[in-house]
Design an enzyme around this catalytic site. Structure first.
Site, PDB file in Angstrom:
ATOM      1  CG  ASP A  81      -2.069  -0.900   0.995  1.00  0.00           C
ATOM      2  OD1 ASP A  81      -1.971  -1.860   0.203  1.00  0.00           O
ATOM      3  OD2 ASP A  81      -3.148  -0.677   1.406  1.00  0.00           O
ATOM      4  CB  CYS A 122       1.705  -6.312   4.068  1.00  0.00           C
ATOM      5  SG  CYS A 122       3.537  -5.982   4.611  1.00  0.00           S
ATOM      6  CG  ASP A 123      -1.657  -2.504   4.738  1.00  0.00           C
ATOM      7  OD1 ASP A 123      -0.488  -3.021   5.310  1.00  0.00           O
ATOM      8  OD2 ASP A 123      -1.828  -1.259   4.401  1.00  0.00           O
ATOM      9  CE  LYS A 124      -6.427  -2.870   1.989  1.00  0.00           C
ATOM     10  NZ  LYS A 124      -5.176  -2.260   2.407  1.00  0.00           N
ATOM     11  CB  CYS A 195       5.078  -0.184   8.103  1.00  0.00           C
ATOM     12  SG  CYS A 195       5.349  -0.095   6.315  1.00  0.00           S
ATOM     13  CB  SER A 517      -2.575   4.705   5.658  1.00  0.00           C
ATOM     14  OG  SER A 517      -1.572   4.137   5.978  1.00  0.00           O
TER      15      SER A 517
END
Length: 616
Positions: A81, A122-124, A195, A517
Protein backbone atom coordinates in the site's frame (compact mmCIF):
# COMPACT_ATOMS: atom_id res chain seq x y z
CA UNK A 1 -16.66 -38.82 10.70
CA UNK A 2 -15.61 -36.36 7.95
CA UNK A 3 -13.64 -37.80 5.08
CA UNK A 4 -10.31 -36.27 4.12
CA UNK A 5 -11.01 -33.89 1.25
CA UNK A 6 -7.81 -34.99 -0.45
CA UNK A 7 -9.08 -38.57 -0.72
CA UNK A 8 -11.14 -37.33 -3.66
CA UNK A 9 -7.93 -37.09 -5.71
CA UNK A 10 -5.80 -39.81 -4.08
CA UNK A 11 -8.12 -42.83 -3.77
CA UNK A 12 -9.91 -45.04 -6.27
CA UNK A 13 -8.99 -46.43 -9.67
CA UNK A 14 -10.78 -43.60 -11.45
CA UNK A 15 -8.32 -41.13 -9.88
CA UNK A 16 -5.30 -42.79 -11.52
CA UNK A 17 -4.66 -39.66 -13.57
CA UNK A 18 -4.70 -37.40 -10.52
CA UNK A 19 -2.38 -39.75 -8.63
CA UNK A 20 -0.03 -39.84 -11.61
CA UNK A 21 0.21 -36.06 -11.42
CA UNK A 22 0.63 -36.10 -7.63
CA UNK A 23 3.51 -38.56 -8.11
CA UNK A 24 5.10 -36.06 -10.50
CA UNK A 25 5.18 -33.55 -7.60
CA UNK A 26 7.15 -36.03 -5.48
CA UNK A 27 4.38 -37.90 -3.66
CA UNK A 28 4.66 -41.66 -3.12
CA UNK A 29 2.26 -44.47 -2.23
CA UNK A 30 2.90 -43.78 1.46
CA UNK A 31 1.67 -40.20 1.05
CA UNK A 32 -1.74 -41.01 -0.38
CA UNK A 33 -3.34 -41.65 3.00
CA UNK A 34 -1.89 -38.55 4.65
CA UNK A 35 -3.59 -35.13 4.92
CA UNK A 36 -2.57 -32.69 2.20
CA UNK A 37 -1.92 -29.32 3.79
CA UNK A 38 -1.66 -26.15 1.74
CA UNK A 39 1.13 -23.78 2.71
CA UNK A 40 -0.34 -20.48 1.55
CA UNK A 41 2.63 -18.17 1.17
CA UNK A 42 2.74 -14.56 0.00
CA UNK A 43 6.43 -14.02 -0.73
CA UNK A 44 7.22 -11.16 -3.09
CA UNK A 45 10.19 -8.91 -3.68
CA UNK A 46 7.85 -5.93 -4.08
CA UNK A 47 6.90 -5.66 -0.39
CA UNK A 48 9.26 -5.31 2.61
CA UNK A 49 6.74 -7.15 4.75
CA UNK A 50 6.98 -10.15 2.43
CA UNK A 51 10.50 -10.00 1.01
CA UNK A 52 11.79 -12.43 3.66
CA UNK A 53 9.07 -15.08 3.30
CA UNK A 54 10.59 -17.11 0.42
CA UNK A 55 12.25 -19.72 2.64
CA UNK A 56 9.67 -19.67 5.43
CA UNK A 57 7.16 -21.71 3.45
CA UNK A 58 9.78 -24.44 3.13
CA UNK A 59 10.40 -24.23 6.88
CA UNK A 60 6.70 -24.83 7.60
CA UNK A 61 6.47 -27.55 4.95
CA UNK A 62 9.34 -29.50 6.52
CA UNK A 63 7.55 -29.52 9.87
CA UNK A 64 4.29 -30.64 8.26
CA UNK A 65 6.07 -33.55 6.56
CA UNK A 66 7.87 -34.50 9.79
CA UNK A 67 4.53 -34.55 11.65
CA UNK A 68 2.90 -36.89 9.15
CA UNK A 69 1.31 -34.58 6.60
CA UNK A 70 1.97 -33.73 2.97
CA UNK A 71 2.79 -30.06 2.40
CA UNK A 72 2.01 -28.30 -0.88
CA UNK A 73 2.95 -24.63 -1.16
CA UNK A 74 1.49 -21.94 -3.38
CA UNK A 75 1.71 -18.17 -3.45
CA UNK A 76 -0.77 -15.31 -3.48
CA UNK A 77 -0.26 -11.79 -4.78
CA UNK A 78 0.63 -9.01 -2.32
CA UNK A 79 0.21 -5.26 -2.88
CA UNK A 80 2.38 -2.80 -0.95
CA UNK A 81 0.00 0.00 0.00
CA UNK A 82 2.86 2.39 0.69
CA UNK A 83 4.37 1.98 -2.77
CA UNK A 84 0.91 2.04 -4.38
CA UNK A 85 0.00 5.19 -2.44
CA UNK A 86 -0.62 8.55 -4.05
CA UNK A 87 -1.21 7.38 -7.63
CA UNK A 88 -3.51 5.09 -9.61
CA UNK A 89 -1.95 2.01 -8.06
CA UNK A 90 -3.95 2.56 -4.87
CA UNK A 91 -7.16 1.75 -6.76
CA UNK A 92 -5.99 -1.86 -6.78
CA UNK A 93 -5.22 -2.32 -3.09
CA UNK A 94 -8.61 -3.13 -1.56
CA UNK A 95 -9.81 -5.13 -4.59
CA UNK A 96 -6.70 -7.29 -4.16
CA UNK A 97 -8.20 -8.51 -0.87
CA UNK A 98 -11.06 -10.18 -2.75
CA UNK A 99 -8.64 -11.53 -5.34
CA UNK A 100 -6.48 -13.07 -2.63
CA UNK A 101 -9.48 -14.63 -0.89
CA UNK A 102 -10.77 -16.03 -4.17
CA UNK A 103 -7.37 -17.34 -5.26
CA UNK A 104 -6.94 -19.22 -1.98
CA UNK A 105 -10.40 -20.72 -2.42
CA UNK A 106 -9.60 -21.65 -6.03
CA UNK A 107 -6.32 -23.39 -5.19
CA UNK A 108 -7.54 -25.18 -2.07
CA UNK A 109 -10.81 -26.39 -3.57
CA UNK A 110 -9.36 -27.23 -6.99
CA UNK A 111 -6.79 -29.53 -5.37
CA UNK A 112 -8.94 -30.70 -2.44
CA UNK A 113 -6.48 -29.65 0.27
CA UNK A 114 -7.42 -30.69 3.80
CA UNK A 115 -6.03 -27.73 5.78
CA UNK A 116 -3.88 -24.61 5.48
CA UNK A 117 -1.06 -22.67 7.05
CA UNK A 118 -1.39 -19.04 5.98
CA UNK A 119 1.88 -17.09 5.82
CA UNK A 120 0.70 -13.50 5.56
CA UNK A 121 1.84 -10.11 6.78
CA UNK A 122 0.73 -6.91 5.10
CA UNK A 123 -2.40 -4.86 4.66
CA UNK A 124 -4.74 -6.82 2.37
CA UNK A 125 -3.00 -10.19 2.51
CA UNK A 126 -3.93 -11.11 6.07
CA UNK A 127 -7.58 -10.04 5.58
CA UNK A 128 -7.82 -11.84 2.24
CA UNK A 129 -6.46 -15.05 3.70
CA UNK A 130 -8.69 -14.65 6.76
CA UNK A 131 -11.77 -14.30 4.57
CA UNK A 132 -10.77 -17.41 2.60
CA UNK A 133 -10.14 -19.40 5.77
CA UNK A 134 -13.57 -18.64 7.20
CA UNK A 135 -15.21 -19.21 3.82
CA UNK A 136 -13.59 -22.64 3.40
CA UNK A 137 -13.81 -23.59 7.10
CA UNK A 138 -11.02 -26.15 7.09
CA UNK A 139 -8.30 -26.28 9.78
CA UNK A 140 -5.95 -23.30 9.54
CA UNK A 141 -3.15 -21.56 11.41
CA UNK A 142 -1.89 -18.07 10.60
CA UNK A 143 1.75 -17.16 11.04
CA UNK A 144 2.75 -13.75 9.75
CA UNK A 145 6.10 -12.37 8.70
CA UNK A 146 6.29 -10.04 11.70
CA UNK A 147 6.81 -6.30 12.23
CA UNK A 148 9.68 -4.19 10.93
CA UNK A 149 12.07 -2.64 13.41
CA UNK A 150 11.44 1.06 13.99
CA UNK A 151 13.78 3.41 12.17
CA UNK A 152 16.14 5.59 14.17
CA UNK A 153 18.15 8.67 13.29
CA UNK A 154 19.82 11.64 14.95
CA UNK A 155 18.15 15.02 14.48
CA UNK A 156 19.08 18.14 16.49
CA UNK A 157 21.47 16.08 18.62
CA UNK A 158 18.67 13.71 19.60
CA UNK A 159 18.03 10.10 18.56
CA UNK A 160 14.42 9.76 17.41
CA UNK A 161 12.30 6.84 16.23
CA UNK A 162 10.90 6.92 12.72
CA UNK A 163 8.58 5.12 10.36
CA UNK A 164 7.23 5.42 6.83
CA UNK A 165 4.83 8.25 7.72
CA UNK A 166 7.68 10.45 8.96
CA UNK A 167 9.38 10.12 5.57
CA UNK A 168 6.16 11.14 3.81
CA UNK A 169 5.49 14.15 6.05
CA UNK A 170 9.04 15.48 5.91
CA UNK A 171 9.24 14.93 2.16
CA UNK A 172 6.28 17.27 1.62
CA UNK A 173 7.17 19.86 4.28
CA UNK A 174 8.63 22.93 2.55
CA UNK A 175 10.35 23.94 5.79
CA UNK A 176 12.43 20.73 5.89
CA UNK A 177 15.78 20.79 4.10
CA UNK A 178 16.56 18.32 1.31
CA UNK A 179 19.34 16.81 3.40
CA UNK A 180 17.11 16.20 6.42
CA UNK A 181 14.32 14.76 4.26
CA UNK A 182 16.84 12.42 2.64
CA UNK A 183 18.22 11.40 6.03
CA UNK A 184 14.75 10.54 7.34
CA UNK A 185 13.85 8.66 4.15
CA UNK A 186 16.99 6.51 4.42
CA UNK A 187 16.34 5.73 8.09
CA UNK A 188 12.56 5.23 8.21
CA UNK A 189 12.28 1.60 7.08
CA UNK A 190 15.44 -0.26 8.13
CA UNK A 191 14.46 -3.94 7.92
CA UNK A 192 12.11 -6.46 6.42
CA UNK A 193 8.72 -6.75 8.07
CA UNK A 194 5.41 -4.92 8.20
CA UNK A 195 5.75 -1.16 8.84
CA UNK A 196 6.75 -0.58 12.44
CA UNK A 197 3.71 1.24 13.87
CA UNK A 198 0.16 0.17 14.68
CA UNK A 199 -0.72 0.47 11.03
CA UNK A 200 -3.09 -1.85 9.16
CA UNK A 201 -0.73 -4.79 8.71
CA UNK A 202 0.31 -5.03 12.34
CA UNK A 203 -3.24 -4.31 13.51
CA UNK A 204 -4.57 -7.25 11.48
CA UNK A 205 -1.82 -9.59 12.66
CA UNK A 206 -2.69 -8.66 16.23
CA UNK A 207 -6.37 -9.33 15.52
CA UNK A 208 -5.73 -12.83 14.11
CA UNK A 209 -4.04 -13.54 17.44
CA UNK A 210 -7.07 -12.22 19.34
CA UNK A 211 -9.38 -14.27 17.11
CA UNK A 212 -7.44 -17.35 18.19
CA UNK A 213 -6.17 -18.24 14.72
CA UNK A 214 -2.49 -17.56 15.40
CA UNK A 215 -0.09 -18.25 18.25
CA UNK A 216 0.79 -15.90 21.13
CA UNK A 217 3.47 -13.46 20.01
CA UNK A 218 2.45 -13.54 16.35
CA UNK A 219 1.26 -9.93 16.26
CA UNK A 220 4.30 -8.28 17.83
CA UNK A 221 7.49 -10.39 17.63
CA UNK A 222 9.90 -8.71 15.21
CA UNK A 223 10.46 -10.17 11.74
CA UNK A 224 14.21 -10.03 12.22
CA UNK A 225 14.33 -11.82 15.57
CA UNK A 226 15.49 -15.43 15.86
CA UNK A 227 12.65 -16.22 18.28
CA UNK A 228 10.10 -15.76 15.49
CA UNK A 229 11.37 -18.91 13.79
CA UNK A 230 9.71 -20.97 16.52
CA UNK A 231 6.27 -19.69 15.50
CA UNK A 232 6.79 -21.14 12.01
CA UNK A 233 8.10 -24.45 13.35
CA UNK A 234 5.18 -24.74 15.75
CA UNK A 235 2.65 -23.86 13.04
CA UNK A 236 3.83 -26.73 10.85
CA UNK A 237 3.52 -29.25 13.66
CA UNK A 238 0.29 -27.93 15.10
CA UNK A 239 -1.64 -27.82 11.83
CA UNK A 240 -1.19 -31.58 11.42
CA UNK A 241 -2.59 -32.11 14.92
CA UNK A 242 -5.59 -29.86 14.20
CA UNK A 243 -6.20 -31.58 10.87
CA UNK A 244 -6.20 -35.06 12.39
CA UNK A 245 -8.41 -33.90 15.24
CA UNK A 246 -11.06 -32.82 12.78
CA UNK A 247 -10.88 -35.57 10.16
CA UNK A 248 -9.98 -38.53 12.39
CA UNK A 249 -11.72 -37.59 15.65
CA UNK A 250 -14.66 -35.61 14.24
CA UNK A 251 -13.67 -32.68 16.48
CA UNK A 252 -15.25 -29.58 14.97
CA UNK A 253 -13.60 -27.34 17.56
CA UNK A 254 -10.53 -27.53 15.30
CA UNK A 255 -12.33 -25.57 12.58
CA UNK A 256 -11.77 -21.80 12.18
CA UNK A 257 -15.45 -20.88 12.46
CA UNK A 258 -15.54 -22.53 15.89
CA UNK A 259 -12.36 -20.79 17.01
CA UNK A 260 -13.18 -17.39 15.48
CA UNK A 261 -16.69 -17.35 16.93
CA UNK A 262 -18.79 -14.24 17.48
CA UNK A 263 -17.36 -14.06 21.00
CA UNK A 264 -13.86 -14.11 19.50
CA UNK A 265 -14.79 -11.39 17.00
CA UNK A 266 -16.02 -9.24 19.88
CA UNK A 267 -12.73 -9.84 21.71
CA UNK A 268 -10.76 -8.92 18.60
CA UNK A 269 -12.68 -5.69 18.14
CA UNK A 270 -12.29 -4.91 21.84
CA UNK A 271 -8.53 -5.33 21.43
CA UNK A 272 -8.59 -3.14 18.32
CA UNK A 273 -10.36 -0.32 20.16
CA UNK A 274 -8.07 -0.64 23.18
CA UNK A 275 -4.88 -0.50 21.11
CA UNK A 276 -6.04 2.22 18.71
CA UNK A 277 -5.68 0.01 15.66
CA UNK A 278 -6.08 1.04 12.05
CA UNK A 279 -9.58 1.99 10.90
CA UNK A 280 -9.11 -0.51 8.07
CA UNK A 281 -9.50 -3.30 10.60
CA UNK A 282 -13.18 -2.40 10.90
CA UNK A 283 -13.59 -2.95 7.18
CA UNK A 284 -11.77 -6.28 7.31
CA UNK A 285 -13.45 -7.66 10.43
CA UNK A 286 -16.86 -6.89 8.96
CA UNK A 287 -15.87 -8.70 5.77
CA UNK A 288 -14.43 -11.69 7.63
CA UNK A 289 -17.51 -12.00 9.83
CA UNK A 290 -19.69 -12.29 6.76
CA UNK A 291 -17.52 -15.10 5.43
CA UNK A 292 -17.95 -16.85 8.78
CA UNK A 293 -21.72 -16.23 8.63
CA UNK A 294 -21.51 -14.32 11.92
CA UNK A 295 -23.92 -11.47 12.64
CA UNK A 296 -21.29 -8.85 13.51
CA UNK A 297 -22.04 -5.32 12.32
CA UNK A 298 -21.21 -1.65 12.73
CA UNK A 299 -23.77 -1.59 15.52
CA UNK A 300 -21.72 -4.13 17.50
CA UNK A 301 -18.59 -2.08 16.93
CA UNK A 302 -20.38 1.09 18.05
CA UNK A 303 -21.50 -0.57 21.30
CA UNK A 304 -17.99 -1.81 22.06
CA UNK A 305 -16.42 1.57 21.26
CA UNK A 306 -18.56 3.20 23.95
CA UNK A 307 -17.27 1.03 26.80
CA UNK A 308 -13.69 0.03 25.91
CA UNK A 309 -10.89 2.40 27.02
CA UNK A 310 -7.62 3.01 25.22
CA UNK A 311 -4.93 0.96 26.97
CA UNK A 312 -2.14 1.18 24.41
CA UNK A 313 -0.84 4.04 22.27
CA UNK A 314 1.53 3.32 19.40
CA UNK A 315 2.78 5.15 16.29
CA UNK A 316 1.24 6.91 14.41
CA UNK A 317 -0.64 8.11 17.51
CA UNK A 318 2.66 8.70 19.31
CA UNK A 319 6.32 8.54 18.30
CA UNK A 320 7.33 7.11 21.67
CA UNK A 321 6.19 3.55 21.00
CA UNK A 322 6.32 1.18 18.03
CA UNK A 323 5.52 -2.53 17.71
CA UNK A 324 8.86 -3.53 19.20
CA UNK A 325 7.78 -1.65 22.36
CA UNK A 326 4.36 -3.32 22.38
CA UNK A 327 6.13 -6.68 22.28
CA UNK A 328 8.41 -5.74 25.17
CA UNK A 329 5.27 -4.84 27.15
CA UNK A 330 3.71 -8.25 26.56
CA UNK A 331 2.25 -7.94 23.07
CA UNK A 332 -1.34 -8.77 22.26
CA UNK A 333 -1.61 -11.03 25.30
CA UNK A 334 -0.49 -8.17 27.53
CA UNK A 335 -3.33 -5.97 26.28
CA UNK A 336 -5.83 -8.83 26.49
CA UNK A 337 -4.72 -9.44 30.08
CA UNK A 338 -5.58 -5.89 31.09
CA UNK A 339 -8.90 -6.07 29.23
CA UNK A 340 -9.71 -9.33 30.98
CA UNK A 341 -8.94 -7.87 34.40
CA UNK A 342 -11.30 -5.03 33.48
CA UNK A 343 -14.05 -7.56 32.72
CA UNK A 344 -14.25 -6.57 29.05
CA UNK A 345 -13.59 -9.91 27.32
CA UNK A 346 -15.52 -13.07 26.53
CA UNK A 347 -13.57 -15.79 28.34
CA UNK A 348 -15.21 -18.83 26.75
CA UNK A 349 -13.03 -18.87 23.63
CA UNK A 350 -10.11 -21.05 22.52
CA UNK A 351 -7.15 -20.57 20.19
CA UNK A 352 -5.33 -22.84 17.73
CA UNK A 353 -3.25 -24.22 20.59
CA UNK A 354 -6.44 -25.47 22.23
CA UNK A 355 -6.04 -23.06 25.16
CA UNK A 356 -8.95 -21.13 26.63
CA UNK A 357 -8.49 -17.40 27.18
CA UNK A 358 -7.81 -17.83 30.93
CA UNK A 359 -5.25 -20.57 30.17
CA UNK A 360 -3.58 -18.40 27.53
CA UNK A 361 -3.33 -15.45 29.91
CA UNK A 362 -2.00 -17.61 32.73
CA UNK A 363 0.79 -18.90 30.52
CA UNK A 364 1.61 -15.88 28.32
CA UNK A 365 0.63 -12.67 30.18
CA UNK A 366 3.94 -11.25 31.45
CA UNK A 367 2.21 -9.73 34.49
CA UNK A 368 1.20 -13.13 35.87
CA UNK A 369 3.20 -15.87 34.11
CA UNK A 370 5.83 -17.86 35.94
CA UNK A 371 7.29 -19.17 32.68
CA UNK A 372 10.78 -17.75 32.17
CA UNK A 373 10.83 -18.87 28.53
CA UNK A 374 7.75 -16.74 27.83
CA UNK A 375 9.29 -13.74 29.57
CA UNK A 376 12.46 -14.23 27.56
CA UNK A 377 10.47 -14.32 24.31
CA UNK A 378 8.84 -10.99 25.13
CA UNK A 379 12.28 -9.48 25.76
CA UNK A 380 13.11 -10.02 22.06
CA UNK A 381 14.13 -6.62 20.73
CA UNK A 382 15.60 -4.78 17.74
CA UNK A 383 19.19 -4.95 16.55
CA UNK A 384 19.22 -1.72 14.56
CA UNK A 385 20.95 -3.36 11.59
CA UNK A 386 19.57 -2.96 8.06
CA UNK A 387 18.55 -6.36 6.70
CA UNK A 388 16.02 -8.20 4.56
CA UNK A 389 16.64 -11.50 6.35
CA UNK A 390 14.24 -13.17 8.77
CA UNK A 391 15.56 -14.42 12.13
CA UNK A 392 18.86 -12.59 11.57
CA UNK A 393 19.45 -11.30 15.12
CA UNK A 394 18.83 -12.29 18.74
CA UNK A 395 19.05 -9.01 20.66
CA UNK A 396 17.02 -8.68 23.85
CA UNK A 397 15.78 -5.86 26.04
CA UNK A 398 17.45 -5.85 29.46
CA UNK A 399 14.04 -5.74 31.12
CA UNK A 400 10.37 -6.19 30.29
CA UNK A 401 8.00 -3.22 30.29
CA UNK A 402 5.46 -4.41 32.85
CA UNK A 403 4.71 -0.90 34.11
CA UNK A 404 0.94 -0.70 33.71
CA UNK A 405 0.81 2.82 35.16
CA UNK A 406 3.17 4.65 32.79
CA UNK A 407 4.36 2.04 30.29
CA UNK A 408 3.36 1.25 26.73
CA UNK A 409 0.40 -0.91 27.83
CA UNK A 410 -1.74 0.49 30.65
CA UNK A 411 -4.22 -0.95 33.12
CA UNK A 412 -7.84 0.20 33.18
CA UNK A 413 -7.04 2.49 36.11
CA UNK A 414 -4.25 4.19 34.18
CA UNK A 415 -5.78 4.12 30.69
CA UNK A 416 -4.61 6.68 28.13
CA UNK A 417 -8.25 7.56 27.62
CA UNK A 418 -11.60 6.43 29.02
CA UNK A 419 -12.80 6.33 25.43
CA UNK A 420 -11.24 3.76 23.13
CA UNK A 421 -9.03 4.34 20.11
CA UNK A 422 -11.79 3.92 17.49
CA UNK A 423 -15.30 5.36 17.27
CA UNK A 424 -18.33 5.06 15.01
CA UNK A 425 -20.08 8.34 14.17
CA UNK A 426 -23.58 8.74 12.72
CA UNK A 427 -25.31 11.71 11.13
CA UNK A 428 -27.37 13.03 8.25
CA UNK A 429 -24.72 12.27 5.64
CA UNK A 430 -23.40 9.12 7.34
CA UNK A 431 -26.67 7.34 8.03
CA UNK A 432 -24.95 3.95 8.13
CA UNK A 433 -21.96 5.26 10.01
CA UNK A 434 -18.36 6.34 9.53
CA UNK A 435 -15.14 5.60 11.41
CA UNK A 436 -12.56 7.77 13.16
CA UNK A 437 -9.34 6.68 14.85
CA UNK A 438 -9.78 8.68 18.04
CA UNK A 439 -6.39 7.50 19.28
CA UNK A 440 -4.83 9.86 16.74
CA UNK A 441 -7.09 12.87 17.37
CA UNK A 442 -5.85 15.69 19.58
CA UNK A 443 -8.18 16.45 22.50
CA UNK A 444 -8.53 20.04 21.29
CA UNK A 445 -10.39 18.97 18.13
CA UNK A 446 -12.66 16.20 19.40
CA UNK A 447 -15.42 18.70 18.65
CA UNK A 448 -14.95 20.63 15.42
CA UNK A 449 -17.14 22.74 13.14
CA UNK A 450 -16.03 24.25 9.87
CA UNK A 451 -16.90 24.99 6.25
CA UNK A 452 -16.62 22.23 3.67
CA UNK A 453 -14.03 22.24 0.90
CA UNK A 454 -15.33 19.55 -1.47
CA UNK A 455 -13.17 17.48 -3.83
CA UNK A 456 -14.22 14.61 -6.05
CA UNK A 457 -10.85 12.91 -6.10
CA UNK A 458 -7.88 12.45 -3.81
CA UNK A 459 -5.65 14.04 -6.46
CA UNK A 460 -7.62 17.30 -6.47
CA UNK A 461 -7.56 17.42 -2.67
CA UNK A 462 -3.78 16.92 -2.55
CA UNK A 463 -3.26 19.68 -5.13
CA UNK A 464 -5.44 22.04 -3.09
CA UNK A 465 -3.70 21.25 0.20
CA UNK A 466 -0.19 21.68 -1.19
CA UNK A 467 -1.34 24.75 -3.15
CA UNK A 468 -2.48 26.56 0.00
CA UNK A 469 -6.18 26.49 -0.90
CA UNK A 470 -7.07 24.67 2.33
CA UNK A 471 -6.80 26.86 5.42
CA UNK A 472 -7.18 26.43 9.17
CA UNK A 473 -10.75 25.66 10.15
CA UNK A 474 -11.70 23.92 6.89
CA UNK A 475 -13.34 20.51 6.63
CA UNK A 476 -11.87 18.77 3.58
CA UNK A 477 -14.44 16.44 1.96
CA UNK A 478 -13.15 13.85 -0.52
CA UNK A 479 -15.95 11.85 -2.12
CA UNK A 480 -16.48 9.35 -4.92
CA UNK A 481 -13.51 7.45 -3.50
CA UNK A 482 -15.52 4.62 -1.93
CA UNK A 483 -15.44 0.95 -2.97
CA UNK A 484 -17.73 1.60 -5.94
CA UNK A 485 -16.94 5.25 -6.63
CA UNK A 486 -13.14 5.05 -6.76
CA UNK A 487 -13.38 2.30 -7.54
CA UNK A 488 -11.31 0.53 -4.93
CA UNK A 489 -11.67 2.82 -1.90
CA UNK A 490 -8.26 4.48 -1.95
CA UNK A 491 -6.35 5.24 1.24
CA UNK A 492 -5.99 8.93 2.00
CA UNK A 493 -2.57 8.90 3.68
CA UNK A 494 -1.15 11.56 1.38
CA UNK A 495 -3.87 14.16 2.07
CA UNK A 496 -3.65 13.62 5.84
CA UNK A 497 0.16 13.63 5.80
CA UNK A 498 0.26 16.76 3.65
CA UNK A 499 -2.11 18.56 6.03
CA UNK A 500 0.54 17.96 8.69
CA UNK A 501 3.28 19.07 6.30
CA UNK A 502 1.42 22.36 5.81
CA UNK A 503 0.98 22.86 9.56
CA UNK A 504 -2.74 22.04 9.49
CA UNK A 505 -2.70 18.67 11.28
CA UNK A 506 -4.64 20.02 14.26
CA UNK A 507 -6.44 22.81 12.42
CA UNK A 508 -8.51 20.94 9.82
CA UNK A 509 -10.71 17.89 9.49
CA UNK A 510 -10.85 15.44 6.58
CA UNK A 511 -13.95 13.41 5.74
CA UNK A 512 -14.21 10.80 2.99
CA UNK A 513 -16.13 7.80 1.72
CA UNK A 514 -12.68 6.39 1.03
CA UNK A 515 -10.46 5.00 3.74
CA UNK A 516 -7.25 5.81 5.55
CA UNK A 517 -3.91 4.15 5.92
CA UNK A 518 -3.13 2.68 9.30
CA UNK A 519 -0.46 5.39 9.33
CA UNK A 520 -3.07 8.15 9.42
CA UNK A 521 -3.69 10.30 12.48
CA UNK A 522 -5.48 13.59 13.02
CA UNK A 523 -9.19 14.39 12.65
CA UNK A 524 -9.61 11.98 9.74
CA UNK A 525 -13.05 10.44 9.30
CA UNK A 526 -13.49 7.72 6.71
CA UNK A 527 -15.77 4.94 5.50
CA UNK A 528 -18.73 7.35 5.21
CA UNK A 529 -21.68 5.11 4.36
CA UNK A 530 -23.55 5.01 2.09
CA UNK A 531 -20.81 6.23 -0.25
CA UNK A 532 -21.49 8.95 -2.81
CA UNK A 533 -21.55 6.52 -5.74
CA UNK A 534 -24.34 4.58 -4.01
CA UNK A 535 -26.50 7.67 -3.54
CA UNK A 536 -25.08 8.63 -0.17
CA UNK A 537 -25.72 12.13 1.14
CA UNK A 538 -21.99 12.88 1.19
CA UNK A 539 -22.60 13.42 -2.54
CA UNK A 540 -24.87 16.37 -1.69
CA UNK A 541 -22.35 18.45 0.28
CA UNK A 542 -21.39 21.76 -1.33
CA UNK A 543 -18.47 24.11 -0.75
CA UNK A 544 -19.08 26.32 2.27
CA UNK A 545 -21.63 24.04 3.97
CA UNK A 546 -20.94 23.86 7.69
CA UNK A 547 -20.12 20.42 9.06
CA UNK A 548 -20.18 19.75 12.81
CA UNK A 549 -18.16 16.85 14.24
CA UNK A 550 -18.82 15.70 17.81
CA UNK A 551 -16.72 12.64 18.63
CA UNK A 552 -17.62 12.45 22.36
CA UNK A 553 -21.31 12.21 21.42
CA UNK A 554 -20.63 10.10 18.30
CA UNK A 555 -22.23 12.62 15.94
CA UNK A 556 -21.45 14.15 12.56
CA UNK A 557 -23.89 16.60 10.98
CA UNK A 558 -24.20 18.57 7.77
CA UNK A 559 -25.83 21.82 8.89
CA UNK A 560 -28.19 22.06 5.93
CA UNK A 561 -31.98 21.76 6.16
CA UNK A 562 -33.78 18.58 5.16
CA UNK A 563 -35.67 20.55 2.50
CA UNK A 564 -32.43 21.78 0.93
CA UNK A 565 -30.94 18.28 0.96
CA UNK A 566 -34.09 16.93 -0.69
CA UNK A 567 -33.82 19.57 -3.42
CA UNK A 568 -30.15 18.73 -3.99
CA UNK A 569 -30.99 15.03 -4.18
CA UNK A 570 -33.68 15.73 -6.78
CA UNK A 571 -31.18 17.72 -8.83
CA UNK A 572 -28.64 14.92 -8.59
CA UNK A 573 -31.16 12.31 -9.73
CA UNK A 574 -32.06 14.54 -12.68
CA UNK A 575 -28.57 13.94 -14.09
CA UNK A 576 -29.84 10.56 -15.32
CA UNK A 577 -27.10 8.01 -15.94
CA UNK A 578 -24.56 10.59 -14.74
CA UNK A 579 -26.23 10.80 -11.32
CA UNK A 580 -23.97 9.98 -8.37
CA UNK A 581 -20.80 10.22 -10.44
CA UNK A 582 -18.03 12.84 -10.29
CA UNK A 583 -18.69 15.88 -12.48
CA UNK A 584 -15.12 16.70 -13.43
CA UNK A 585 -12.75 13.81 -12.91
CA UNK A 586 -10.48 12.24 -15.48
CA UNK A 587 -9.56 8.75 -14.35
CA UNK A 588 -8.75 5.69 -16.40
CA UNK A 589 -10.48 2.68 -14.86
CA UNK A 590 -9.57 -0.78 -16.10
CA UNK A 591 -12.03 -3.54 -16.86
CA UNK A 592 -10.86 -5.44 -13.77
CA UNK A 593 -11.65 -2.47 -11.52
CA UNK A 594 -15.00 -1.87 -13.23
CA UNK A 595 -15.89 -5.51 -12.57
CA UNK A 596 -15.01 -5.02 -8.89
CA UNK A 597 -17.08 -1.83 -8.70
CA UNK A 598 -20.13 -3.52 -10.22
CA UNK A 599 -20.49 -5.74 -7.14
CA UNK A 600 -18.92 -3.60 -4.38
CA UNK A 601 -20.89 -2.63 -1.28
CA UNK A 602 -20.23 0.40 0.93
CA UNK A 603 -17.82 0.32 3.85
CA UNK A 604 -20.46 -0.42 6.50
CA UNK A 605 -20.80 -3.85 4.87
CA UNK A 606 -17.04 -4.38 4.78
CA UNK A 607 -16.82 -3.38 1.10
CA UNK A 608 -17.52 -7.00 0.19
CA UNK A 609 -19.32 -8.03 -2.97
CA UNK A 610 -23.08 -7.81 -3.05
CA UNK A 611 -24.18 -11.44 -3.21
CA UNK A 612 -27.76 -10.46 -3.99
CA UNK A 613 -26.58 -9.29 -7.41
CA UNK A 614 -25.45 -12.83 -8.11
CA UNK A 615 -28.55 -14.45 -6.69
CA UNK A 616 -26.68 -15.70 -3.64
Amino acid sequence: MPKYRSATTTHGRNMAGARALWRATGMTDADFGKPIIAVVNSFTQFVPGHVHLRDLGKLVAEQIEAAGGVAKEFNTIAVDDGIAMGHGGMLYSLPSRELIADSVEYMVNAHCADAMVCISNCDKITPGMLMASLRLNIPVIFVSGGPMEAGKTKLSDQIIKLDLVDAMIQGADPKVSDSQSDQVERSACPTCGSCSGMFTANSMNCLTEALGLSQPGNGSLLATHADRKQLFLNAGKRIVELTKRYYEQDDESALPRNIASKAAFENAMTLDIAMGGSTNTVLHLLAAAQEAEIDFTMSDIDKLSRKVPQLCKVAPSTQKYHMEDVHRAGGVIGILGELDRAGLLNRDVKNVLGLTLPQTLEQYDIVVTQDDAVKNMFRAGPAGIRTTQAFSQDCRWDTLDDDRSNGCIRSLEHAYSKDGGLAVLYGNFAENGCIVKTAGVDDSILKFTGPAKVYESQDDAVEAILGGKVVAGDVVVIRYEGPKGGPGMQEMLYPTSFLKSMGLGKACALITDGRFSGGTSGLSIGHVSPEAASGGSIGLIEDGDLIAIDIPNRGIQLQVSDAELAARREAQEARGDKAWTPKNRERQVSFALRAYASLATSADKGAVRDKSKLGG
